[in-house]
Scaffold this active site. Structure first.
Site, mmCIF file in Angstrom:
data_model
loop_
_atom_site.group_PDB
_atom_site.id
_atom_site.type_symbol
_atom_site.label_atom_id
_atom_site.label_comp_id
_atom_site.label_asym_id
_atom_site.label_seq_id
_atom_site.Cartn_x
_atom_site.Cartn_y
_atom_site.Cartn_z
ATOM 1 C CB SER A 142 40.493 39.451 42.563
ATOM 2 O OG SER A 142 40.142 38.113 42.855
ATOM 3 C CE1 TYR A 156 45.708 38.898 44.592
ATOM 4 C CE2 TYR A 156 43.755 37.511 44.820
ATOM 5 C CZ TYR A 156 44.624 38.251 44.026
ATOM 6 O OH TYR A 156 44.393 38.352 42.672
#
Length: 246
Positions: A142, A156
């Site tokens: 990501s 995250y």
């Protein structure tokens, strides 16, 4: 139609929905026999297998919780047993948990690390034991590895940063064997994990292209990295974000 992956065998983790499902469909359309793991979506997994088999291609759904490294390793074994080997591993399984630093449960920290990071290593470790020269390892990371962008995303972002670092190390380890290792870093993309239409409208204002990405666009990038044309790309974290970081 050209099938650059004809004769290849792939395993996609987290392949029953979202980006993972799009990658399963794309690799299959490009000629690969594709196995994929899923954790809970039995009906979706069966539907994808039926869809692919209707087109005369091979598919296999394997129920496996990516938080369990033995389950991930077993998925590799099942793929090899069913199809006779493995050429392409796509680590697509991932989870997102958001919370403030003060309130983030350590149990959630451990599970997110287990799925987003440890499973990538466990799957790669098991897969490369069967891979020959020309093998491909692709992980779906990501852009939060480079820019977290919003509060509550620290853990995250940490997991995706770890994946980027691991990719570089694995590329060095496996380069002498002719196996490439790369990390795709999507920006805001419409998926089951990111389905908030109101949030999409806010994000569009931050995108150079003024729109959210589609799962099939991420899948096309994965298919390219899996193809023979990408044989000189390794150790890279490659952004596909519609200009979010521009």
């Amino acid at each position: 139609m050209s099938q650059p992956l004809a004769g290849k065998i792939a395993l996609v983790t987290g392949g029953s929905r979202g980006i993972g499902a799009a990658i399963v469909r794309r690799l299959s359309s490009d000629g690969a026999a594709v196995a994929f793991t899923y954790s809970a979506s039995d009906d979706k997994a069966k539907a994808i297998v039926a869809e692919i088999e209707t087109k005369g291609a091979k598919a296999l759904a394997i129920k496996a919780d990516s938080a369990d490294p033995k389950a991930v390793q077993n998925a590799i074994d099942q793929t090899v047993s069913a199809f006779g080997g493995i050429d392409i591993l796509v680590n697509s399984a991932g989870i997102l948990m958001l919370n403030s630093v003060e309130n983030f449960p350590l149990e959630d920290f451990d599970r997110m690390f287990a799925v987003n990071v440890r499973a990538v290593f466990a799957g790669t470790q098991a897969a490369v034991r069967h891979m020959k020269e020309g093998g491909r390892v692709i992980t779906i990371g990501s852009i939060v590895a480079d820019r977290s962008g919003f509060p509550t995303s620290s853990v995250y972002a940490m997991t995706k940063g770890a994946v980027a670092a691991m990719t570089r190390g694995l590329a060095r380890d496996l380069g002498p064997r002719g196996i490439t290792v790369n990390n795709i870093q999507p920006g805001p993309t419409a998926t089951d994990m990111n389905s908030d239409e109101t949030g999409h409208e806010r994000l569009k204002q931050l995108m150079a292209l003024g729109r959210i990405g589609e799962d099939k666009e991420i899948a096309s990038f994965a298919a390219y990295l899996a193809s023979p044309e990408a044989s000189f790309i390794t150790g890279a974290s490659l952004t596909i974000d519609g200009g979010y970081l521009a």
